[in-house]
Design a protein around this motif. Sequence first.
Motif, PDB file in Angstrom:
ATOM      1  N   MET A 237      -3.758  -7.439   1.607  1.00 32.24           N
ATOM      2  CA  MET A 237      -2.762  -7.959   2.326  1.00 32.24           C
ATOM      3  C   MET A 237      -1.494  -8.222   1.804  1.00 32.24           C
ATOM      4  SD  MET A 237      -3.066 -11.667   4.390  1.00 32.24           S
ATOM      5  CE  MET A 237      -2.688 -12.595   2.855  1.00 32.24           C
ATOM      6  N   GLN A 238      -1.694  -8.627   0.422  1.00 33.80           N
ATOM      7  CA  GLN A 238      -0.467  -8.766  -0.493  1.00 33.80           C
ATOM      8  C   GLN A 238       0.387  -7.435  -0.756  1.00 33.80           C
ATOM      9  OE1 GLN A 238      -2.688 -11.514  -3.276  1.00 33.80           O
ATOM     10  NE2 GLN A 238      -0.762 -12.827  -3.154  1.00 33.80           N
ATOM     11  N   THR A 239      -0.351  -6.739  -1.022  1.00 27.58           N
ATOM     12  CA  THR A 239       0.415  -5.320  -1.376  1.00 27.58           C
ATOM     13  C   THR A 239       0.647  -4.386  -0.260  1.00 27.58           C
ATOM     14  OG1 THR A 239      -1.632  -4.513  -2.113  1.00 27.58           O
ATOM     15  CG2 THR A 239      -0.208  -5.549  -3.857  1.00 27.58           C
ATOM     16  N   CYS A 240      -0.146  -4.362   0.681  1.00 25.14           N
ATOM     17  CA  CYS A 240       0.070  -3.127   1.618  1.00 25.14           C
ATOM     18  C   CYS A 240       0.168  -3.592   3.172  1.00 25.14           C
ATOM     19  CB  CYS A 240      -1.310  -2.255   1.614  1.00 25.14           C
ATOM     20  SG  CYS A 240      -1.965  -1.835   0.223  1.00 25.14           S
ATOM     21  N   MET A 241       0.188  -4.524   3.576  1.00 29.45           N
ATOM     22  CA  MET A 241       0.552  -5.134   4.975  1.00 29.45           C
ATOM     23  C   MET A 241       1.854  -5.459   5.325  1.00 29.45           C
ATOM     24  SD  MET A 241      -1.750  -7.989   6.975  1.00 29.45           S
ATOM     25  CE  MET A 241      -1.113  -8.553   8.667  1.00 29.45           C
TER      26      MET A 241
ATOM     27  N   GLU B 272       6.846  -9.732   8.450  1.00 28.88           N
ATOM     28  CA  GLU B 272       8.189 -10.029   8.805  1.00 28.88           C
ATOM     29  C   GLU B 272       9.065 -10.621   7.503  1.00 28.88           C
ATOM     30  OE1 GLU B 272      11.183 -13.215  10.809  1.00 28.88           O
ATOM     31  OE2 GLU B 272       8.994 -13.695  10.637  1.00 28.88           O
ATOM     32  N   GLY B 273       9.968  -9.869   7.261  1.00 29.75           N
ATOM     33  CA  GLY B 273      10.852 -10.224   5.800  1.00 29.75           C
ATOM     34  C   GLY B 273      10.210  -9.443   4.527  1.00 29.75           C
ATOM     35  N   LYS B 274       9.352  -8.695   4.969  1.00 29.56           N
ATOM     36  CA  LYS B 274       8.473  -8.053   3.758  1.00 29.56           C
ATOM     37  C   LYS B 274       8.862  -6.644   3.677  1.00 29.56           C
ATOM     38  CE  LYS B 274       3.860  -7.666   2.355  1.00 29.56           C
ATOM     39  NZ  LYS B 274       2.532  -8.289   2.250  1.00 29.56           N
ATOM     40  N   ILE B 275       9.526  -6.082   2.759  1.00 32.93           N
ATOM     41  CA  ILE B 275       9.604  -4.609   2.612  1.00 32.93           C
ATOM     42  C   ILE B 275       8.962  -3.901   1.562  1.00 32.93           C
ATOM     43  CG2 ILE B 275      11.417  -2.839   2.205  1.00 32.93           C
ATOM     44  CD1 ILE B 275      12.225  -4.591   4.571  1.00 32.93           C
ATOM     45  N   LEU B 276       7.988  -2.990   2.167  1.00 27.64           N
ATOM     46  CA  LEU B 276       6.901  -2.356   1.197  1.00 27.64           C
ATOM     47  C   LEU B 276       7.565  -1.109   0.891  1.00 27.64           C
ATOM     48  CD1 LEU B 276       3.959  -2.882   3.442  1.00 27.64           C
ATOM     49  CD2 LEU B 276       4.470  -4.156   1.345  1.00 27.64           C
ATOM     50  N   ASN B 277       7.166  -0.880  -0.555  1.00 30.51           N
ATOM     51  CA  ASN B 277       7.720   0.434  -1.154  1.00 30.51           C
ATOM     52  C   ASN B 277       6.557   1.614  -0.673  1.00 30.51           C
ATOM     53  OD1 ASN B 277       8.356   2.904  -2.563  1.00 30.51           O
ATOM     54  ND2 ASN B 277       8.406   1.643  -4.406  1.00 30.51           N
ATOM     55  N   PRO B 278       6.761   2.647   0.044  1.00 26.20           N
ATOM     56  CA  PRO B 278       5.682   3.595   0.339  1.00 26.20           C
ATOM     57  C   PRO B 278       5.172   4.267  -1.125  1.00 26.20           C
ATOM     58  CG  PRO B 278       7.690   4.462   1.005  1.00 26.20           C
ATOM     59  CD  PRO B 278       8.043   3.120   0.766  1.00 26.20           C
TER      60      PRO B 278
ATOM     61  N   HIS C 296       4.764   2.861  -3.980  1.00 28.23           N
ATOM     62  CA  HIS C 296       4.265   1.974  -4.897  1.00 28.23           C
ATOM     63  C   HIS C 296       3.009   2.331  -5.320  1.00 28.23           C
ATOM     64  CE1 HIS C 296       2.464  -2.001  -6.250  1.00 28.23           C
ATOM     65  NE2 HIS C 296       3.947  -2.396  -6.490  1.00 28.23           N
ATOM     66  N   PRO C 297       2.360   1.994  -6.798  1.00 32.03           N
ATOM     67  CA  PRO C 297       1.099   2.560  -7.120  1.00 32.03           C
ATOM     68  C   PRO C 297      -0.044   2.022  -6.130  1.00 32.03           C
ATOM     69  CG  PRO C 297       2.536   1.563  -8.858  1.00 32.03           C
ATOM     70  CD  PRO C 297       3.236   1.279  -7.696  1.00 32.03           C
ATOM     71  N   CYS C 298       0.105   0.887  -5.453  1.00 30.18           N
ATOM     72  CA  CYS C 298      -1.095   0.240  -4.523  1.00 30.18           C
ATOM     73  C   CYS C 298      -1.090   1.510  -3.452  1.00 30.18           C
ATOM     74  CB  CYS C 298      -0.562  -0.861  -3.827  1.00 30.18           C
ATOM     75  SG  CYS C 298       0.681  -0.893  -2.897  1.00 30.18           S
ATOM     76  N   PHE C 299      -0.475   2.364  -3.163  1.00 30.36           N
ATOM     77  CA  PHE C 299      -0.450   3.270  -2.262  1.00 30.36           C
ATOM     78  C   PHE C 299      -0.972   4.807  -2.827  1.00 30.36           C
ATOM     79  CE2 PHE C 299       2.661   0.783   0.354  1.00 30.36           C
ATOM     80  CZ  PHE C 299       1.702   0.522   1.292  1.00 30.36           C
TER      81      PHE C 299
ATOM     82  N   ALA D  42      -7.438   2.798  10.654  1.00 32.50           N
ATOM     83  CA  ALA D  42      -6.252   3.128  11.370  1.00 32.50           C
ATOM     84  C   ALA D  42      -5.104   2.102  10.926  1.00 32.50           C
ATOM     85  CB  ALA D  42      -6.460   3.036  12.821  1.00 32.50           C
ATOM     86  N   VAL D  43      -5.757   0.688  11.041  1.00 30.26           N
ATOM     87  CA  VAL D  43      -4.601  -0.234  10.430  1.00 30.26           C
ATOM     88  C   VAL D  43      -4.036   0.048   9.043  1.00 30.26           C
ATOM     89  CG1 VAL D  43      -4.370  -2.854   9.944  1.00 30.26           C
ATOM     90  CG2 VAL D  43      -5.841  -2.210  12.059  1.00 30.26           C
ATOM     91  N   CYS D  44      -4.967   0.429   8.293  1.00 21.80           N
ATOM     92  CA  CYS D  44      -4.297   0.592   6.869  1.00 21.80           C
ATOM     93  C   CYS D  44      -3.298   1.799   6.951  1.00 21.80           C
ATOM     94  CB  CYS D  44      -5.384   1.136   5.913  1.00 21.80           C
ATOM     95  SG  CYS D  44      -6.745  -0.521   5.633  1.00 21.80           S
TER      96      CYS D  44
END
Length: 965
Positions: free
Chosen positions: A546-550, A553-559, A561-564, A634-636
Amino acid sequence: MKVVNLKQAILQAWKERWSDYQWAINMKKFFPKGATWDILNLAEALLEQAMIGPSPNPLILSYLKYAISSQMVSYSSVLTAISKFDDFSRDLCVQALLDIMDMFCDRLSCHGKAEECIGLCRALLSALHWLLRCTAASAERLQEGLEAGSAVTGEKQLALCLQCLEKTLSSTKNRALLHIAKLEEASLHTSQGLGQGGTRANQPTASWTAIEHCLLKLGEILANLSNPQLRSQAEHCGTLIRSIPTMLSVHSEQLHKTGFPTIHALILLEGTMNLTGEMQPLVEQLMMVKRMQHIPTPLFVLEIWKACFVGLIESPEGTQELKWTAFTYLKIPQVLVKLKKYFHGDKDFTEDVNCAFEFLLKLTPLLDKADQRCNCDCTNFLLQECNKQGLLSEASFASLVSKRTADRDPQLKSSENANIQPNPGLILRAEPTVTNILKTMDADHSKSPEGLLGVLGHMLSGKSLDLLLAAAAATGKLKSFARKFINLNEFTTHGSGESTKTASVRALLFDISFLMLCHVAQTYGSEVILSESSSGEEVPFFETWMQTCMPEEGKILNPDHPCFRPDSTKVESLVALLNNSSEMKLVQMKWHEACLSISAAILEILNAWENGVLAFESIQKITDNIKGKVCSLAVCAVAWLVAHVRMLGLDEREKSLQMIRQLAGPLYSENTLQFYNERVVIMNSILEHMCADVLQQTATQIKFPSTGVDTMPYWNLLPPKRPIKEELLKETRKEHTLRAVQLLYSIFCLDMQQVTLVLLGHILPGLLTDSSKWHSLMDPPGTALAKLAVWCALSSYSSHKGQASSRQKKRHREDIEDYISLFPVEDMQPSKLMRLLSSNEDDASILSSPTDRSMNSSLSASQLHTVNMRDPLNRVLANLFLLISSVLGSRTAGPHTQFVQWFMEECVDCLEQDSRGSILQFMPFTTVSELVKVSAMSSPKVVLAITDLSLPLGRQVAAKAIAAL
């Protein structure tokens, strides 16, 4: 004749029958070296000589009266001398002493040093004790006289005693001096208990306990008196004495007002944005507003109910409606139970709640509208819950139910659909179910996974999940609920030596717990999910994901990122599994690893599709595989796709969006696992939330199957970001400015700490120090701004000491640095504030001995208490009060000085009893003498309110200011 001592001088005057002024002239000849008569105990010496015989010596008494009138002796020395006389059987002597007290008891003053003013307080306390003893003795004699048949003398003396007592106590100034004396006496006992000295010589000890004892004794004697006038006079005196310790807590309540917008707005904001928040911060916030605005309890409770019903009527259908129902029927009754503890006597509070409902029942259109919306008798459900919580008596409950039944619109009764269960009833039934589910979840999952799956399956049907979550959120159980689902999810990540059936149960438990946790995070905020794990503990899989991949609103994820980017071998095997198998295998499947690998797998599949290696049919088969057994995959996958799409140009997004579409649609197959349709509904709700921002950016529409969950409501309903000078300072009508203040304050509660720092640290100093802006501080906007500033300061300071509400953002470190640079604490800083408020260790010895400080020092109470001046709010408050002090001390009067007066008046008006540690502790003690020069502020109650009476120096400052009034 050479006079050796005072006694000889008095005897000579009596023998030679000197007149009073002759005596005064000769006394000054006998004692020419400027002797202060109090040090020589002149008042006591005169009284001693005057009271030698059975009746007082009129000539010597005339000397004493002349000494009092010409201020040869202080009032405190006369009061102390009188209180030493205890032969109450000598009627004429007692009457003479009462006559002397009558000369000045309602106009006591002292213009000497602070210690002399404290002496006056102590002397007055002793005199009050003496008067009560004298009154009791007179009443006893009257009673004896009545029995003996001669009551005239006793009645006359009792009347004189009560007259003097009433005259003394009717003065607010005297009661204020007695208030200080009581605190001083308590402090003295404490210091004696700690072995720090004793009582001053020549002063009789009069404790407040002794005064209370006298009052009780007097009450018992006077209860048998037949004279109603004397009895009534005595009761009035008793009431005045008993009011002395609490004289600061009496405020007039606003009985003429019927609406209180701050309470209304606070409840609406809390119900809309903070259902999961702890109750205690809300309870304290509501009590703060009640105290500050002096709202009577029945109207206070009524305003809470009104806001709840408005929320029920206005909330959008779906989750928000369920949240509001849970807030109204579960959380607010619990809040009222907590509020009850703040009031004296359960019976009084239940009567107030009953009274509030009586008022509410008169608002028939509001209640009918709510009933129409909820398809039930909303009030009846609420009354039942309040009765269950002990907020209403059985008699009140029955009476209110019958009144509402009689008042309801008959058309509503006929239109209610018996087949549709109304939300209030469902929510009230959901609350005990939550408790049962939590107990079930505590069992060992490995022993009966099928039984647990049955329970979870029931939770998924219809709107059960949202009902249960709303009930858990409103009763403070949602965090525990989430924790148990995280533990379950963690349990299902490991599978070894299992059968196909066991594997499918494990897959379902993983999927349901994962989907539920995502849904909770999106509906109630991710902070509900996060544990406060200590360092060294392994973070559960879901929290990590949840903290790294989800997306939120207001959270920009880097596709990228090592978590992916997990282990490439696991990714390759997952790609092969998705591409080749007709359907996902379940046995030995590590679902958490698949969830972490799916992002990299999707990237490879997407690249293959983009480059023509895979056809659309293959993509369909792969997406069917992804969502075919567990919806979590599917969610992930969509979580990564959302982050990926954000990084692409508008013309590069088509295939990624198409893949999201494929993952969102349900799979029509007979081989799906149990509860598939229910899981897909939750999955689609999660995906819709995840994709909202990206779809809005690209103006793309993806038709998610009907989820029954409303889209994010209340988005643009808060007022736009306009500066305070446009909202408030342009208003010209008093009632409009007051309403603006009440609403602004409630909106500021969303982030009160930050708003207060800006308002007190920037806006007010800017307005007070710039003469070109003074015009905007005139009435009515000026009074309104003063009120708003005080409310914000008080709220921030009181919540500052406790825990901030969960919805309030934690201040970032850099914000604190900003305020430290604005209000620096270093010695080299030239500002007056920093010189006065420096908290060096060198100053500790000075601060620990406040009586050694000069009365002219700008020392404030906060320096004598241990207040951390590195804290931004403390610094801003200290700075503001120094500025206020300099405005009062300056020779330029204008709207800015008037504003300061309004600010201080509001501080006093909002003050609560025993408010040690209030914002007024940041005010320099010198401000008190400046304030009492302002006519509106020159009252004893104001002085008591603005000084910290828990400190010896505070009591000295107050005594000096009041004695000089």
